[in-house]
Design a protein around this motif. Structure first.
Motif, mmCIF file in Angstrom:
data_model
loop_
_atom_site.group_PDB
_atom_site.id
_atom_site.type_symbol
_atom_site.label_atom_id
_atom_site.label_comp_id
_atom_site.label_asym_id
_atom_site.label_seq_id
_atom_site.Cartn_x
_atom_site.Cartn_y
_atom_site.Cartn_z
ATOM 1 N N CYS A 51 0.876 -1.166 0.000
ATOM 2 C CA CYS A 51 0.000 0.000 0.000
ATOM 3 C C CYS A 51 0.922 1.226 0.000
ATOM 4 C CB CYS A 51 -0.867 -0.062 1.259
ATOM 5 S SG CYS A 51 -2.102 1.227 1.427
ATOM 6 N N THR A 53 1.039 3.712 1.794
ATOM 7 C CA THR A 53 1.470 4.081 3.148
ATOM 8 C C THR A 53 2.779 3.383 3.525
ATOM 9 O OG1 THR A 53 -0.826 4.424 3.740
ATOM 10 C CG2 THR A 53 0.698 4.148 5.558
ATOM 11 N N CYS A 182 -6.367 -2.952 3.239
ATOM 12 C CA CYS A 182 -6.443 -1.511 3.530
ATOM 13 C C CYS A 182 -6.995 -0.665 2.388
ATOM 14 C CB CYS A 182 -5.040 -1.039 3.915
ATOM 15 S SG CYS A 182 -4.891 0.728 4.138
HETATM 16 ZN ZN LIG Z 1 -2.802 1.116 3.494
#
Ligand SMILES: [Zn+2]
Ligand SMILES: [Zn+2]
Length: 384
Positions: A51, A53, A182
């Protein structure tokens, strides 16, 4: 201290992708992993998504207290051990690891776990809430920060908080399971939980990556008839068109604000920003219809600021952020899997599989927009 004691009792080797220092490329290392603390489970990771992030963590754009650190927060695998005080997850369960929450703060108690008051610390401190880490490196047992999102899933074996594990049907392939993690949950949850789209509503989605395309798929499932996808990558816009965007705008050759105004006539009812770019959020506000809302899910580095035209806000407009699409993972993920199985939520269109050893190629392909959701699969070598 508890983790130190656990580590002395029993350690496990885990093959993990580690960021040695701020901004450094990930390296694959053999680490030692302790036993699960109370409320934790040990998981043999079969596959993990990457992801954006995770890249912010690599680059120190979230305040990780220290390196080295093991990122990863879309892990799926098999439970190999459970700590004390774990009642609802068993050894042998197939699980998808989702976002962490304490379960005790006022927001958790009222069922709003995405806004756990300890959520930031649980996700980014690189440790358990008590400050300990179950990860060690080398003969001298140097501490490694792990527990990212309380799961650090870029690893063959990991520790995770049991309450963030969603139990999966055994016939769901691990190669696909992280696709419900996510990013996809955030996009789908934002449309389901945060927006109130009605017949005739216009939705504009800024960024046709995992989060944006998941929002698009959910909006289509709900019957939204006017969906604009905005991106600068023609391949992603093509995918958006195939997944049901009624209009696509290439923001590299057109100004998105003007294009949204022209298409909608009066502005969009909802604009979903997945880019996290401050300029994009400010101009999105001006692409809204009166009483419209900008829903912001894009993760910008901590401290990023934007400026808004205050008179625009007076027209009943709002800018609102969301974490994880406000969703409770144990409700949303099974719902999305059910929709996928009915052919109404084609997550497989977003996922590209890679071997764990090819993590650098997977990250490069994601960063340059060649793939949408890279999912790394562990091989038998990594799991031995
Ligand atoms: Zn994420
Ligand atoms: Zn909480």
């Amino acid at each position: 201290m508890a983790s130190g004691a656990a580590l002395a009792r029993s350690t496990l080797k885990s093959t993990a992708a580690v960021v040695a220092s701020r901004g450094a490329a990930l390296t694959i290392e053999q680490l030692d992993l302790g036993e699960p603390a109370p409320g934790e489970i040990s998981v043999r990771i079969a596959a993990t998504g990457i992801c954006r992030t995770d890249l912010h963590i690599r680059d120190g754009e979230y305040p990780i207290p220290d390196f080295p650190v093991v990122p990863g927060h879309e892990g799926a695998g098999v439970v190999t051990a459970v700590g004390s005080a774990v009642a609802d997850v068993r050894v042998g369960d197939h699980v998808l690891l989702t976002y962490p929450f304490c379960g005790k703060c006022p927001n958790c108690v009222r069922g709003s776990m995405a806004y756990c008051e300890h959520g930031f610390e649980l996700s980014f401190a690189g440790a358990r809430l008590d400050g300990s880490s179950g990860w060690r490196l080398g003969d001298d047992g140097t501490r490694v920060n792990g527990h990212i999102f309380q799961q650090s899933s870029f690893a063959s074996h990991t520790l995770a908080t049991a309450n963030s594990a969603v139990i999966l049907d055994r016939d769901l392939p691990f190669s696909l399971a992280p696709g419900f993690g996510c990013g996809v949950s955030t996009g789908a949850g934002s449309v389901l939980n945060v927006m109130d789209l009605r017949p005739g509503s216009w939705l504009a989605i800024l960024g046709a990556g995992t989060v944006g395309l998941a929002a698009l798929m959910m909006a289509r499932h709900l019957g939204v008839q006017q969906i604009i996808a905005v991106d600068t990558n023609p391949r992603r816009l093509e995918t958006a068109g195939e997944l049901g965007a009624t209009h696509t705008v290439d923001a590299s050759d057109r100004e998105a604000r003007g294009a949204i105004r022209r298409l909608t006539g009066r502005g969009a009812d909802y604009i979903f920003d997945t880019t996290g770019h401050p300029g994009v959020v400010a101009s999105a506000l001006e692409s809204l219809a009166m009483t419209g809302t900008v829903v912001m899910a894009g993760a910008a580095p901590v401290g990023t600021r934007t400026s808004l035209d205050m008179s625009s806000l007076l027209n009943g407009r709002a800018v609102r952020g969301t974490i994880q699409g406000d969703a409770e993972a144990r409700k949303l993920v099974p719902h999305l899997i059910e929709l996928y199985e009915q052919g109404r939520f084609p997550v497989d269109r977003l996922v590209s599989n890679y071997r764990f050893a090819d993590i650098h190629r997977a990250i490069a392909d994601m960063e340059n927009g060649r793939v949408i959701k890279p999912v790394l699969q562990m091989t038998d070598d990594e799991l031995s």
